[in-house]
Design a protein around this motif. Structure first.
Motif, mmCIF file in Angstrom:
data_model
loop_
_atom_site.group_PDB
_atom_site.id
_atom_site.type_symbol
_atom_site.label_atom_id
_atom_site.label_comp_id
_atom_site.label_asym_id
_atom_site.label_seq_id
_atom_site.Cartn_x
_atom_site.Cartn_y
_atom_site.Cartn_z
ATOM 1 N N PHE A 21 0.836 -1.201 0.000
ATOM 2 C CA PHE A 21 0.000 0.000 0.000
ATOM 3 C C PHE A 21 0.870 1.250 0.000
ATOM 4 C CE2 PHE A 21 -2.148 3.454 2.188
ATOM 5 C CZ PHE A 21 -3.375 3.499 1.562
ATOM 6 N N GLY A 22 1.877 1.272 0.881
ATOM 7 C CA GLY A 22 2.733 2.446 1.003
ATOM 8 C C GLY A 22 3.532 2.726 -0.256
ATOM 9 N N ILE A 23 4.113 1.675 -0.840
ATOM 10 C CA ILE A 23 4.908 1.868 -2.068
ATOM 11 C C ILE A 23 4.005 2.304 -3.206
ATOM 12 C CG2 ILE A 23 6.337 0.716 -3.792
ATOM 13 C CD1 ILE A 23 7.397 -1.088 -1.575
ATOM 14 N N GLY A 24 2.842 1.652 -3.321
ATOM 15 C CA GLY A 24 1.900 2.022 -4.380
ATOM 16 C C GLY A 24 1.430 3.450 -4.238
ATOM 17 N N LEU A 25 1.119 3.863 -2.993
ATOM 18 C CA LEU A 25 0.661 5.233 -2.753
ATOM 19 C C LEU A 25 1.766 6.232 -3.067
ATOM 20 C CD1 LEU A 25 -1.508 7.154 -1.656
ATOM 21 C CD2 LEU A 25 -0.601 6.747 0.641
ATOM 22 N N SER A 85 -2.230 -3.086 -6.902
ATOM 23 C CA SER A 85 -2.983 -4.313 -7.195
ATOM 24 C C SER A 85 -2.667 -5.392 -6.180
ATOM 25 C CB SER A 85 -2.654 -4.814 -8.601
ATOM 26 O OG SER A 85 -3.094 -3.907 -9.577
ATOM 27 N N GLU A 86 -1.401 -5.486 -5.781
ATOM 28 C CA GLU A 86 -1.001 -6.477 -4.787
ATOM 29 C C GLU A 86 -1.722 -6.223 -3.467
ATOM 30 O OE1 GLU A 86 3.016 -7.460 -2.243
ATOM 31 O OE2 GLU A 86 3.259 -7.069 -4.397
ATOM 32 N N TYR A 87 -1.864 -4.945 -3.100
ATOM 33 C CA TYR A 87 -2.543 -4.587 -1.844
ATOM 34 C C TYR A 87 -4.005 -5.040 -1.838
ATOM 35 C CZ TYR A 87 -5.897 -1.255 0.163
ATOM 36 O OH TYR A 87 -7.019 -0.680 0.721
ATOM 37 N N HIS A 88 -4.777 -4.660 -2.860
ATOM 38 C CA HIS A 88 -6.212 -4.949 -2.763
ATOM 39 C C HIS A 88 -6.561 -6.394 -3.146
ATOM 40 C CE1 HIS A 88 -7.121 -4.501 -7.114
ATOM 41 N NE2 HIS A 88 -6.326 -3.471 -7.110
#
Length: 584
Positions: A21-25, A85-88
């Motif tokens: 989540f953090g990296i994606g954000l 995508s990995e997060y959700h």
């Protein structure tokens, strides 16, 4: 953090998948920052050209800068898509497994109240709606907010007066958003409930297609399906009509800004008050800001749908489980072997209906116990209590002198196996349906297949034990399914085997084979058979006669002929029927 799933699901999954989540954000914010910088780079290039002091070297530098920004933009955009995508998807996977885990711990009272279609809708549609809410929905919302934060200051930098005049209508947008998202939440919940009803009806229709055909119910079922489908369509259209307000509302508010810019900015460019580069850059920002404001609406809409879906899942997960110890690791007594099972004043009710009362029975290792009685006497219920599948009974059931409640369910079920009246086969091979999780022993398997008289059927099956039986054993006849279900119970070699009127579906020869096998089987095993045929129980050590939920009599075959009127009548009637068949 575990308890936060039901109270704060979004926070729970963000924390659980904080790395992706953090990296994606972070990559999303960088992407938006780079995207917001492109109009300013374009402004510099245009102003350089229109200023009249054209230098190829300067233009080349600007072009290189623009290319570098676009390259970095592509790389960061690819990155946030991967990590987000990995997060959700991880969140949806955990929630789906949590729902399945909960289903696994529920008992008969739950499954009698909830349809298969409803449960399938929860574990598929509702989980997907929730995933869309915390995944794409949240992403789009953050994307929109971050772009507004980046773009508006850039617009103010170019011209504060243009910014104030072009975005004047944006101030009223939040009020519309609040009203629309509230309505979307209510309609989405109704739509998802209607989808669950439609799914349930479809599943029931497919499962009962033979009955539908035989009783020519096609028209009636089709009309009912169309009625439910129409209701779902109406709910979907209501939702879509409200949902469709978002984009036009946002685009109209922002597009008005373009008209205002042309009116007030065109003159200033002509008079030289501002540069052409500033005008083009500002117009690009107006085009870019259409998406963020539209994203606010779309993102909130998706999150509201996800919230409604989670409310349905939450109702499920808050229901107390009936088998809470199936997956925990608490220390409970180990059952090395079943020495005895004892029922003391056991009673059971289905709701307000009393099915069993004052049952006192002791079964010892190696005994062959028969149970009979009229329809509705409580025979199947008694077996379900012995296998510890029904809770909330009165009295005590003891295993090796200890109360059933002291053992983990899994510990009891390792030692006690039940073959139910209704056969059930998994969508797999014959071999896998018989051995299930047990180790494969070819010699034992072939012996049991022969015992249930399935070896003759094997000759007609090209792949033998590897034959795929289809969903619920659709490729096999009812008798074949019953025999394989029986073979499964025998193959497991449990300390206690319970047969719930299983032999009645077999022909005389196969029934005799199974009966002889059970009678001659190891004296280490407890065998309990429910049967209406007296002949199936004659060799039992003890036969229990149930009547109206109570034990009418217990004894051997010979003893019951003397002291049980029901048993005696059954014996005489069956003898007469056999004599009639012989003469015929």
């Amino acid at each position: 953090m575990k308890d936060n799933l039901l109270s704060q699901p979004l926070r729970y999954f963000i924390f659980k998948n904080r790395k992706s989540f953090g990296i994606g954000l972070g990559l999303l914010i960088v992407t938006n920052a780079l995207d917001s910088a492109t109009p300013l780079v374009l402004k510099v290039a245009i102003d350089t050209i229109t200023a009249g002091n054209f230098e190829p070297t300067e233009l080349l530098k600007t072009a290189a800068l623009f290319f570098a920004v676009m390259f970095m933009l592509a790389a960061t955009r690819y990155g946030w898509r991967i990590f987000w995508s990995e997060y959700h998807t991880s969140a949806a996977d955990e929630l789906r497994n949590r729902v399945f885990h909960h289903y696994s711990q529920m008992g008969p009272s739950f499954y009698t109240k909830n349809s298969v279609g409803e449960m399938m809708s929860q574990i598929t549609n509702d989980v997907q709606f929730f995933r869309n809410g915390i995944g794409p929905g949240l992403l789009i919302l953050i994307d929109g907010i971050s772009l507004i934060i980046l773009i508006v200051p850039s617009m103010i930098y170019l011209s504060p007066s243009w910014t104030a005049k072009c975005l004047v209508f944006i101030a009223i947008v939040p009020f519309f958003i609040h009203a629309i998202t509230k309505r979307i939440g209510a309609l989405s919940k109704e739509q998802q409930g209607m989808l669950a009803r439609l799914t349930s009806f479809t599943q029931e229709l497919v499962s009962g297609v033979k009955i539908v055909k035989i009783f020519t119910m096609e028209s009636q079922r089709s009309e009912k399906y169309q009625e439910l489908s129409k209701e779902y369509l109406d709910k979907s259209n209501q939702l879509n009509r409200v949902d469709s307000f978002f984009n036009p509302l946002m685009q109209m508010a922002v597009a008005t800004g373009t008209i205002i810019l042309l009116y007030i900015g065109g003159g200033e460019v002509i008079t030289g008050a501002v540069t052409l580069g500033s005008f083009v850059a500002f117009q690009r920002y107006i085009n870019k800001i259409i998406w963020p404001f539209s994203a606010l609406g779309y993102g909130l809409s998706q999150m509201q749908k996800g919230r409604s879906a989670f409310e349905r899942i939450k109702v499920l997960l808050e229901q107390p489980v009936e088998f809470p110890d199936l997956f925990n690791q608490k220390q409970t007594p180990h059952v090395a072997s079943v020495e005895s099972i004892e029922l003391k004043n056991v009673g059971f009710k289905y709701g307000e209906i009393e099915v069993l009362k004052n049952i006192n029975l002791e079964i010892k290792k190696g005994q062959f116990i028969g149970i009979t009685g009229p329809v509705g006497a409580g025979k199947s219920t008694l077996l379900h209590l012995l296998v510890d599948y029904l809770g909330n009974y009165s009295g005590q059931i003891l295993l090796n002198g200890k109360d059933y409640n002291e053992y983990a369910k899994s510990e009891i079920w390792k030692s006690i196996k039940m073959v139910p009246q209704e056969p059930f086969l998994f969508s797999s091979s014959i071999r896998n349906n018989v051995i299930l999780s047990s180790a494969s022993n070819e010699q034992q398997l072939n012996a049991i297949v022969s015992m249930v008289d399935f070896d003759k059927d094997m000759k007609t099956l090209e792949r033998g034990l590897e034959t795929f039986v289809g969903e619920k054993g659709v490729q096999l006849s009812g008798g074949q399914k019953q025999r394989l279900t029986l073979a499964r119970g025998v193959y497991a070699k449990p300390d206690v085997i319970l047969l719930d009127d299983t032999l009645s579906a077999l022909d005389t020869k196969t029934e005799a084979n199974v009966r002889d096998h059970l009678f001659k089987s190891s004296r280490e095993q407890i065998r309990v058979i429910v049967a209406n045929k007296v002949q199936s129980l004659m060799k039992a050590d003890q036969i229990v006669v149930l009547s109206e939920g109570q034990i009418e009599a217990i004894g051997t075959h010979e003893e019951l002929l003397e002291k049980s009127k029901f048993y005696l009548n059954q014996w005489r009637l069956q003898q007469m029927n056999e004599a009639g068949e012989t003469h015929a």
